[in-house]
Design an enzyme around this catalytic site. Structure first.
Site, PDB file in Angstrom:
ATOM      1  N   GLY A  29      32.413  23.383  36.143  1.00 30.15           N
ATOM      2  CA  GLY A  29      33.003  23.967  35.063  1.00 30.15           C
ATOM      3  C   GLY A  29      34.059  23.753  34.662  1.00 30.15           C
ATOM      4  O   GLY A  29      34.642  24.363  33.771  1.00 30.15           O
ATOM      5  N   GLY A  32      35.596  24.173  30.983  1.00 28.93           N
ATOM      6  CA  GLY A  32      35.717  25.690  30.588  1.00 28.93           C
ATOM      7  C   GLY A  32      37.131  26.317  30.405  1.00 28.93           C
ATOM      8  O   GLY A  32      38.022  25.550  30.812  1.00 28.93           O
ATOM      9  N   ASP A  33      37.354  27.269  29.814  1.00 29.36           N
ATOM     10  CA  ASP A  33      38.694  27.841  29.554  1.00 29.36           C
ATOM     11  C   ASP A  33      39.586  28.058  30.631  1.00 29.36           C
ATOM     12  O   ASP A  33      40.639  27.965  30.725  1.00 29.36           O
ATOM     13  CB  ASP A  33      38.358  29.269  28.574  1.00 29.36           C
ATOM     14  CG  ASP A  33      39.767  29.895  28.451  1.00 29.36           C
ATOM     15  OD1 ASP A  33      40.604  29.346  27.545  1.00 29.36           O
ATOM     16  OD2 ASP A  33      39.761  30.861  28.955  1.00 29.36           O
ATOM     17  N   LEU A  34      38.743  28.662  31.830  1.00 33.70           N
ATOM     18  CA  LEU A  34      39.574  29.050  33.058  1.00 33.70           C
ATOM     19  C   LEU A  34      40.374  27.936  33.568  1.00 33.70           C
ATOM     20  O   LEU A  34      41.630  28.092  34.210  1.00 33.70           O
ATOM     21  CB  LEU A  34      38.673  29.776  33.811  1.00 33.70           C
ATOM     22  CG  LEU A  34      39.241  30.022  35.271  1.00 33.70           C
ATOM     23  CD1 LEU A  34      40.137  31.312  35.349  1.00 33.70           C
ATOM     24  CD2 LEU A  34      38.069  30.305  36.420  1.00 33.70           C
ATOM     25  N   ARG A  63      28.747  19.994  32.280  1.00 32.44           N
ATOM     26  CA  ARG A  63      27.760  19.308  31.695  1.00 32.44           C
ATOM     27  C   ARG A  63      28.323  18.361  30.588  1.00 32.44           C
ATOM     28  O   ARG A  63      27.841  17.327  30.031  1.00 32.44           O
ATOM     29  CB  ARG A  63      27.030  20.371  30.882  1.00 32.44           C
ATOM     30  CG  ARG A  63      26.280  21.258  31.848  1.00 32.44           C
ATOM     31  CD  ARG A  63      25.263  22.147  31.117  1.00 32.44           C
ATOM     32  NE  ARG A  63      24.337  22.998  31.725  1.00 32.44           N
ATOM     33  CZ  ARG A  63      24.851  24.478  32.026  1.00 32.44           C
ATOM     34  NH1 ARG A  63      25.691  24.739  31.408  1.00 32.44           N
ATOM     35  NH2 ARG A  63      24.020  25.162  32.640  1.00 32.44           N
ATOM     36  N   LYS A 171      34.409  35.923  40.648  1.00 34.26           N
ATOM     37  CA  LYS A 171      33.576  37.224  40.605  1.00 34.26           C
ATOM     38  C   LYS A 171      32.779  36.923  39.401  1.00 34.26           C
ATOM     39  O   LYS A 171      33.394  36.268  38.314  1.00 34.26           O
ATOM     40  CB  LYS A 171      34.788  38.400  40.382  1.00 34.26           C
ATOM     41  CG  LYS A 171      35.464  38.560  39.037  1.00 34.26           C
ATOM     42  CD  LYS A 171      36.179  39.906  39.333  1.00 34.26           C
ATOM     43  CE  LYS A 171      36.733  40.005  38.056  1.00 34.26           C
ATOM     44  NZ  LYS A 171      35.962  40.306  36.841  1.00 34.26           N
ATOM     45  N   ASP A 200      39.557  36.942  44.399  1.00 33.94           N
ATOM     46  CA  ASP A 200      39.828  38.228  43.441  1.00 33.94           C
ATOM     47  C   ASP A 200      41.252  37.898  42.955  1.00 33.94           C
ATOM     48  O   ASP A 200      41.993  38.260  43.893  1.00 33.94           O
ATOM     49  CB  ASP A 200      39.438  39.459  44.282  1.00 33.94           C
ATOM     50  CG  ASP A 200      40.244  40.653  43.234  1.00 33.94           C
ATOM     51  OD1 ASP A 200      40.673  40.301  42.185  1.00 33.94           O
ATOM     52  OD2 ASP A 200      39.487  41.640  43.498  1.00 33.94           O
ATOM     53  N   HIS A 201      41.548  37.464  42.038  1.00 36.55           N
ATOM     54  CA  HIS A 201      43.074  36.899  41.617  1.00 36.55           C
ATOM     55  C   HIS A 201      44.061  37.973  41.622  1.00 36.55           C
ATOM     56  O   HIS A 201      44.932  37.804  41.737  1.00 36.55           O
ATOM     57  CB  HIS A 201      42.984  36.565  40.195  1.00 36.55           C
ATOM     58  CG  HIS A 201      42.793  37.141  38.987  1.00 36.55           C
ATOM     59  ND1 HIS A 201      41.724  37.528  38.591  1.00 36.55           N
ATOM     60  CD2 HIS A 201      43.794  37.839  38.173  1.00 36.55           C
ATOM     61  CE1 HIS A 201      41.905  38.343  37.377  1.00 36.55           C
ATOM     62  NE2 HIS A 201      43.158  38.587  37.356  1.00 36.55           N
ATOM     63  N   GLU A 239      44.858  47.207  29.438  1.00 41.04           N
ATOM     64  CA  GLU A 239      44.769  45.901  28.456  1.00 41.04           C
ATOM     65  C   GLU A 239      44.946  46.168  27.304  1.00 41.04           C
ATOM     66  O   GLU A 239      44.076  47.044  26.805  1.00 41.04           O
ATOM     67  CB  GLU A 239      43.599  45.006  28.921  1.00 41.04           C
ATOM     68  CG  GLU A 239      43.559  44.409  30.465  1.00 41.04           C
ATOM     69  CD  GLU A 239      42.329  43.734  30.577  1.00 41.04           C
ATOM     70  OE1 GLU A 239      42.501  42.463  30.358  1.00 41.04           O
ATOM     71  OE2 GLU A 239      41.242  44.290  30.881  1.00 41.04           O
ATOM     72  N   HIS A 263      38.593  44.486  41.573  1.00 39.66           N
ATOM     73  CA  HIS A 263      40.190  44.786  41.557  1.00 39.66           C
ATOM     74  C   HIS A 263      40.833  46.103  41.935  1.00 39.66           C
ATOM     75  O   HIS A 263      41.488  46.288  42.794  1.00 39.66           O
ATOM     76  CB  HIS A 263      40.804  44.544  40.142  1.00 39.66           C
ATOM     77  CG  HIS A 263      40.545  43.158  39.498  1.00 39.66           C
ATOM     78  ND1 HIS A 263      40.191  41.898  40.399  1.00 39.66           N
ATOM     79  CD2 HIS A 263      40.223  42.521  38.172  1.00 39.66           C
ATOM     80  CE1 HIS A 263      39.795  40.826  39.384  1.00 39.66           C
ATOM     81  NE2 HIS A 263      39.744  41.102  38.343  1.00 39.66           N
ATOM     82  N   LYS A 363      39.929  48.684  27.964  1.00 38.90           N
ATOM     83  CA  LYS A 363      40.435  47.447  26.980  1.00 38.90           C
ATOM     84  C   LYS A 363      41.135  48.071  25.675  1.00 38.90           C
ATOM     85  O   LYS A 363      40.754  49.306  25.625  1.00 38.90           O
ATOM     86  CB  LYS A 363      39.134  46.991  26.383  1.00 38.90           C
ATOM     87  CG  LYS A 363      38.452  45.881  27.648  1.00 38.90           C
ATOM     88  CD  LYS A 363      39.437  44.613  28.012  1.00 38.90           C
ATOM     89  CE  LYS A 363      38.659  43.592  28.630  1.00 38.90           C
ATOM     90  NZ  LYS A 363      39.398  42.459  29.084  1.00 38.90           N
TER      91      LYS A 363
END
Length: 533
Positions: A29, A32-34, A63, A171, A200-201, A239, A263, A363
């Site tokens: 991946g 990707g953004d992460l 990909r 996760k 799990d960050h 958040e 979390h 959120k």
């Protein structure tokens, strides 16, 4: 207002970090953004602190077709333009260790190309090296990737794990209990349990890591850490942002799956678990699992009365108008996905019997703030002329998880002056101020532990299963009895729905909403308590 100056001294000379053995880091991946937002900056920071292996490489796989140079340019832009790294020479040195290859995740030929590329990177080493596979992918791709890795022999380990091969999974670990068990069965058919790292960050955050040390390295806390002295515990993960670009994922997950199954329950287990016999991974993980098993099972009444779900509507955040959940990209107009959950639960054991545990996450709340607040019981008798002990505020220990990581302890003292007035005093410290450094990002800690093989801050199979057994009945109740679990609404920029406040009021409690301004260390009580002589 006066502040409390904190100083520290190291209690041991063994605080130096270990350096991992040489290894290759293969990131799935990688477009990707992460990867560019978290993983690459974390690896770069480890590199600048001399905590990466002496010899290593980073090999991206996705990909998207890219050359090595195009992959490096993306990393360069992330580090210099986005993360404002000024040491371009260090950046270029880091980039020299980066490679890339592309392919479909289910194409065995792509894995053979990956294997060949990794073998070429291994040629830079003195022998065949260890490999760390990081799956920065949607969870539905995990079984496919693991199957192909196993078929291609990439996850094969040597005798006594020399060389080793480890796979890191982001996760969520399944969508419910059934899917989590099926996923685990599939993974363990392809990998040894010692190869599986469930990340799990939140467990990598400095304050979360320090919970055990705060409890078990300070004798004044542990004797009070029980139902005799603690009135309630609150865990808040708030958040201010909405779902942003994660609408497609969030529609399937919702707040309960996204935050509570991992979390929130992990933080709860750390703050309430029994002391482990040793600070070893299996000992810590075992006590976390025991705690989760001790959480009181849901009944139909508690499912109805002790859990609130809600969804945000338009409002103001930071004085800016924002739209509601239904106005977010990739959200169904009639969506009933919850963006806020508040709940009350109990732990049935000798230490915590009948102490209410309040947890909430959402959120588009008033501000970004994550904390654990432990409220102690009031003094049993007032010595200061008050009508009752209920007029005396409680002592509160607050562990701030983000954004200003630190610890606050509220005590009471005499306010200076001729009158005998009582005031609340906050003994407070922030990691960034006391240690004169910015706390490392959670991914730095966890990636380093992966390379070292330290599983203390990772989730065990038993822990994931125990967490789903708590969350699954709630999800099933919402699905089968929506009329008994109404979806409330709350304005963006607020602290959640009114029903969430009422959940605590029934026990005579209220949510501890963090103040907008941080750093106040001293405050008078709203009504000064004048001691009657």
């Amino acid at each position: 207002m006066p502040s409390i100056k904190a100083t520290y001294s190291s209690a041991t000379n063994s605080c130096e970090e270990l350096t991992p053995d040489s290894c290759g880091i293969i990131i799935f991946g990688a477009s990707g953004d992460l990867v560019y937002r978290k993983l690459i900056p974390a690896l770069f920071n480890l590199y600048t602190r001399n905590l990466m292996p002496i010899t290593f490489y980073i090999l991206g796989f996705a990909r998207t077709e890219m050359t090595d140079e195009e992959f490096k340019e993306r990393i360069r832009n992330s580090l210099i333009s986005v993360h404002k790294i000024s040491d371009t020479q260090m950046v270029e040195s880091f980039l020299s260790q980066c490679r890339y290859t592309s392919g479909e995740y289910n194409d065995i030929e792509a894995y053979r190309r990956l294997q060949k590329k990794a073998a070429g990177c291994d040629c830079d080493f003195t022998k065949k090296e260890n490999k760390l596979f990081y799956l920065a992918l949607p969870p539905q791709l995990h079984p496919t990737v693991v199957s192909r890795l196993s078929q291609s022999g990439l996850t094969m380990e040597g005798e006594n794990e020399d060389p080793w091969a480890r796979v890191v999974f982001e996760k969520p670990f399944g969508h419910d209990l059934k899917s989590a068990l099926e996923l685990d069965k599939h993974l363990t058919s392809m990998l040894n349990p010692s190869q599986i790292f469930r990340i799990d960050h939140y467990l990598g955050k400095e304050t979360v890591q320090s919970i055990l040390m705060l409890r078990f390295a300070n004798i004044m806390f542990e004797p009070l850490w029980n139902q005799r002295y603690i009135d309630n515990i609150q865990i808040t993960v708030a958040e201010s942002v909405g779902v942003e670009h994660r609408g497609g994922y969030y529609e399937k997950a919702g707040c309960l799956r996204d935050m509570f199954q991992n979390h929130m329950l992990q933080m709860l287990s750390l703050v309430t678990m029994e002391p482990p016999t040793r600070f070893k991974a299996h000992c810590v993980q075992s006590e976390r699992v025991k705690l989760l098993h001790a959480i009181r099972p849901w009944s139909e009444r508690t499912l109805k009365d002790n859990i609130v779900r809600a969804q945000y509507v338009e409002g103001k955040v930071n004085n800016e108008d924002v739209h509601g959940y239904h106005g977010e990209p990739n959200i169904a107009p009639d969506s009933t996905t919850e963006t806020f959950v508040g709940m009350k639960l109990y732990i049935d054991n000798w230490r915590w019997q009948d102490v209410p545990i309040y947890m909430r996450s959402g959120k588009r709340l008033s501000m970004r703030e994550s904390e654990i607040a432990v409220t102690f019981k009031r003094v049993p008798h007032s010595l200061f002329g008050l009508e009752s002990q209920h007029e005396m505020p409680s002592n509160i220990l607050v562990m701030k998880i983000q954004p200003n990581e630190g610890v606050d302890l509220t005590i009471h003292t005499k306010q200076p002056g001729p009158k005998a007035c009582m005031a609340s005093l906050s003994l407070s410290f922030k990691y960034s101020e006391v240690f004169d450094t910015v706390p490392q990002d959670a991914y730095e800690r966890l990636l380093l532990d992966c390379m070292l093989g330290d599983r203390t801050l990772f989730l065990s199979r038993e822990g994931v299963e125990a967490a789903w057994k708590i969350v699954d009945p709630v999800l099933n109740f919402w699905r089968d009895h929506p009329e008994q679990a109404p979806l409330h609404t709350y304005s963006a920029g607020s602290w959640g729905p009114k029903a969430s406040d009422e959940l605590l009021l029934r026990n005579g409690h209220q949510w501890r909403n963090p103040p907008e301004e941080h750093g106040t260390h001293f405050k008078s009580l709203a009504k000064p308590l004048i001691i009657r002589k």
